[in-house]
Write an enzyme that holds these catalytic residues in place. Structure first.
Site, PDB file in Angstrom:
ATOM      1  CG  ASN B  67     -35.848   2.021  -2.654  1.00 43.04           C
ATOM      2  OD1 ASN B  67     -35.900   1.656  -3.819  1.00 43.04           O
ATOM      3  ND2 ASN B  67     -36.938   2.222  -1.921  1.00 43.04           N
ATOM      4  CG  ASN B 124     -45.835  -1.072  -7.838  1.00 39.55           C
ATOM      5  OD1 ASN B 124     -46.164   0.084  -7.559  1.00 39.55           O
ATOM      6  ND2 ASN B 124     -44.588  -1.480  -7.815  1.00 39.55           N
ATOM      7  CB  CYS B 127     -42.477   1.565  -8.793  1.00 41.18           C
ATOM      8  SG  CYS B 127     -40.685   1.526  -8.550  1.00 41.18           S
ATOM      9  CE  LYS B 162     -46.620  -0.600  -1.967  1.00 37.93           C
ATOM     10  NZ  LYS B 162     -45.494  -1.502  -1.703  1.00 37.93           N
ATOM     11  CB  VAL B 188     -48.435   5.393   1.065  1.00 37.98           C
ATOM     12  CG1 VAL B 188     -49.760   6.107   1.253  1.00 37.98           C
ATOM     13  CG2 VAL B 188     -47.490   5.636   2.241  1.00 37.98           C
ATOM     14  CB  THR B 190     -41.101   4.975  -1.375  1.00 36.83           C
ATOM     15  OG1 THR B 190     -41.115   4.852  -2.795  1.00 36.83           O
ATOM     16  CG2 THR B 190     -40.636   3.671  -0.748  1.00 36.83           C
ATOM     17  N   GLY B 214     -39.636   4.094   5.787  1.00 37.90           N
ATOM     18  CA  GLY B 214     -39.156   3.953   7.164  1.00 37.90           C
ATOM     19  C   GLY B 214     -40.002   4.736   8.151  1.00 37.90           C
ATOM     20  N   GLY B 240     -46.262   1.838   5.822  1.00 34.34           N
ATOM     21  CA  GLY B 240     -45.485   3.065   6.003  1.00 34.34           C
ATOM     22  C   GLY B 240     -44.804   3.126   7.349  1.00 34.34           C
ATOM     23  N   GLY B 262     -42.244  -3.044   5.774  1.00 34.89           N
ATOM     24  CA  GLY B 262     -41.275  -2.882   4.688  1.00 34.89           C
ATOM     25  C   GLY B 262     -39.869  -2.712   5.206  1.00 34.89           C
TER      26      GLY B 262
END
Lengths: 243, 298
Positions: B67, B124, B127, B162, B188, B190, B214, B240, B262
Site C-alpha cells: 500500500n 509512528n 511509515c 512503532k 513491525v 510494513t 500480510g 505482521g 492489520g
C-alpha cells in the site's frame, strides 16, 4: 448488524463471451442497482484480497454477477462449477439514484455493461442503451426487453458502429445519463455531458477491504478525497475529477 | 483469562486492530461490536490533515498486499473533534497512532492528545509512504532516539513506539527507543517493497516503493519480535500478517504481550473476533490460565 462474509452456492457460472462470465448464486441476497459485493472464490490466502464485482441482476434473492477474467482472482472464480461454494460480502457501496424522469440514456463500455441490466429493470421509464465493446457484444439478449433502443459500437466494427460508443451519443436528446465503463470513456462522457445533462457515473478502482477502511480506492471529488467503495461507487458526474 | 496489561493499561484481551487498517472503528461497527477488541490503534494521525498519495494505492502480492496510502487522515484536531467522540463511547483501549514530518509536529500532536481520553500514544516513526519524516525517523537509532526522548518528555500518556522493519538494526533500534523512554514497542510496520508494471515499464506506485504487509511478512516479523524481546524489558505488541489465533499465539510465544491485526481486517471484517475466540479456546484446551504462562516461552 450486517453479517460478515457469507457462503454463496453457485447455480451457474458460464462463459458468455471470451473471458466474460455470468455467475448466478442461489440464496437470499439483497442489493440495489450499482451496489457491489466482495467475492472470494478460494479459502487460501493467495490471492489475498477479495474481488469487487457489481450486481448485474437480483431476482427473488438469486443474484447475478457479470465479470471479466482479468487476473488470478477472477481466473479462479471462472473455474468454479455449479454447486461450488464461494464467500461474498455485501451489498456494499451506494448505488444509482432511481428517482428519475424524462428521457434516459445508459452508456456502458465493455464489462461496464454489468450493472446496466439491474438498473434498466429498476427504472420506472425504459431507457436507451448505448454500449461499446472491443469485439463481439455480449449480455444484450438479457437487457434487450428492459430498454427502448440499443445503440452499439465495436472497436473493429464487427457489429454496430465502428469506433467509440461516445461518437453515437448526443447529450441534448436526454434528461439524464447513467454510465459505467473504462476511465477514458467515462472521461469523454463527463466532458460531453458537462453543463448539458445530469450524469451518474459508476467508478471502479482497486480495493482491499471494500468497506471503507483501507482508503485504497479513493477518488478526487469536489468535496475532497472520497472512497469509491463507501461514498461511491456511484457519483454525480459533476462531483468527480478524473486525472 | 485473556487480560493483558501494557504500561499500566488493562486490555480485556491481547487483540488490537492495527493502525491504518481499521479507520476509527466506524466501518467495522456494522459487522461486530468493536468493544470486544482489546484495543484499537487509530488511523495514522498527523498534526495537520493529509489527503494522502495520488495514483495507485493498493497492489496485491502473493499472500499479501502493498500500500501507498500516504497517511490520509483528518489531522489530530479533526480526529479529536470528529472521530474520538465515537471511539470513547466504546469500552476498549484507544491507541492514538501519531506520525509526523518534523519533531515539532510530533510534539504539537502529543500536546493536543494529552488533553483527550485516548489511553496511549503509539508513536509512528515508521511509515514508509510519506516523502518527508515518517520512516526517516525509524531507520537510524540516533534520530529515533531524539524524537522518542522529546516526545516522552511531554507525553502525559503511556507511549508505545512503532518500529519499522526497515531499521538498520532492529535490536539496536528497539534498545535505543527504550533507552530514550519508550514505555513499550510495537513491531513491525510494513516492509519497504517494490512492484513493477511490466507492460507500462514503470513502477506500480508513484512513490516507486510502498509498504508490504500480510501473511507473507509474518515469519520475518515474528523473528524480529523474538529478537527484540531478548534485548528490551518493556511490553511488545507484535504485528505482521496475523490472520489466525495460531499466528497470535506464535507472537506471544515469541515474546509479545499483545498483537495487532492489520491486513487481515481487509479479508474478513470480523477476523479479530475469530482470533479472540480462538485464543480463548486454545487457552482452555491447553490449560493455560494466563497468557503470561506462555509469553516468550521459546
Amino acid at each position: 448488524m450486517k453479517s460478515s462474509y457469507q457462503d454463496g452456492i453457485i447455480e451457474s457460472n458460464i462463459e458468455i463471451s471470451e473471458n466474460i462470465y455470468e455467475l448466478i448464486l442461489d440464496g437470499d441476497f439483497q442489493g440495489s442497482p450499482g451496489q457491489f459485493y466482495m467475492i472470494r472464490g478460494w479459502e487460501a490466502l493467495d490471492p489475498f484480497l477479495s474481488r469487487p464485482i457489481s450486481i448485474a441482476d437480483l431476482n427473488n434473492g438469486r443474484i447475478k454477477f457479470l465479470y471479466e477474467v482479468k487476473g488470478r482472482g477472477t481466473h479462479i472464480i471462472s473455474k468454479l462449477k455449479k454447486g461450488d461454494k464461494l464467500s461474498i460480502l455485501g451489498p456494499l457501496g451506494n448505488g444509482f439514484d432511481l428517482n428519475t424522469k424524462g428521457k434516459i440514456a445508459l452508456i456502458s463500455g465493455g464489462i461496464g455493461i454489468a450493472p446496466m441490466l439491474y438498473l434498466a429493470k429498476s427504472l420506472n421509464i425504459k431507457a436507451d442503451l448505448y454500449c461499446g465493446f472491443r469485439d463481439k457484444p455480449y449480455f444484450l439478449e438479457s437487457i434487450g426487453q428492459y430498454v427502448n433502443n440499443i445503440f452499439m459500437a465495436t472497436d473493429n466494427g464487427i457489429m454496430g458502429h465502428k469506433g467509440f460508443i461516445t461518437e453515437l451519443f448526443n447529450p441534448m436528446e436526454y434528461d439524464l445519463v447513467y454510465t459505467c465503463g473504462p476511465t477514458p470513456m467515462m472521461k469523454v462522457i463527463m466532458n460531453i455531458c458537462k453543463g448539458k445533462v445530469p450524469l451518474y457515473i459508476s467508478m471502479e478502482n482497486r480495493m482491499a477491504c471494500g468497506i471503507g477502511a483501507c482508503l485504497g480506492c479513493t477518488v478526487e471529488t469536489i468535496r475532497g478525497i472520497e472512497r469509491v467503495c463507501k461514498e461511491g461507487p456511484v457519483f454525480k458526474g459533476e462531483e468527480i475529477t478524473i486525472d | 483469562m485473556t487480560k493483558v496489561n501494557i504500561c499500566g493499561i488493562e486490555f480485556k484481551n491481547p487483540v488490537i486492530a492495527a493502525s491504518g487498517t481499521f479507520g476509527f472503528g466506524k466501518e467495522f461497527e456494522e459487522y461486530f461490536p468493536i468493544e470486544k477488541l482489546g484495543g484499537i490503534s487509530t488511523k495514522g494521525l498527523t498534526l495537520n490533515k493529509r489527503d494522502g498519495n495520488k495514483g495507485i494505492r493498493i497492489h496485491e502480492t502473493p499472500s499479501g498486499l502493498m500500500n501507498s496510502i500516504g497517511l490520509q487522515n483528518p489531522g489530530v484536531k479533526g480526529f479529536i473533534e470528529e472521530e474520538l467522540p465515537f471511539m470513547e463511547k466504546k469500552d476498549t483501549v484507544i491507541l492514538a497512532n501519531l506520525g509526523g514530518s518534523t519533531i515539532d509536529d510530533y510534539l504539537e500532536g502529543i500536546e493536543l492528545l494529552n488533553e483527550t481520553s485516548v489511553h496511549m500514544i503509539e508513536l509512528n516513526i515508521s511509515c514508509p509512504n510519506v516523502k518527508e519524516g515518517g520512516m526517516a525517523f525509524g531507520i537510524k537509532c540516533n534520530t529515533a532516539s531524539e524524537v522518542v526522548k522529546k516526545a516522552k518528555s511531554i507525553s502525559k500518556k503511556p507511549m508505545i513506539v512503532k518500529l519499522s522493519p526497515n531499521a538498520e538494526n532492529i535490536k539496536e533500534m528497539a534498545y535505543a527507543c527504550v533507552e530514550a523512554g519508550a514505555d513499550g514497542l510495537s513491531l513491525v510496520n510494513t516492509f519497504n517493497a517494490l512492484a513493477i508494471d511490466i507492460y507500462k515499464r514503470k513502477p506500480v506506485f508513484n512513490n516507486i516503493t510502498a509498504g508490504l504487509s500480510g501473511p507473507c511478512i509474518k515469519p520475518i516479523a515474528l523473528r524480529m519480535v523474538y529478537e527484540v524481546s531478548k534485548v528490551v524489558n518493556v511490553p511488545i505488541i507484535g504485528i505482521g500478517g496475523i490472520i489466525s489465533f495460531e499466528d497470535a499465539i506464535e507472537f506471544i510465544m515469541a515474546g509479545a504481550t499483545a498483537i495487532q491485526v492489520g491486513s487481515g481486517n481487509f479479508i474478513k471484517p470480523d477476523i479479530t473476533i475469530d482470533i479472540i475466540q480462538g485464543i480463548e479456546m486454545f487457552m482452555e484446551k491447553e490449560g493455560i490460565k494466563s497468557l503470561e504462562e506462555i509469553r516468550g516461552i521459546i
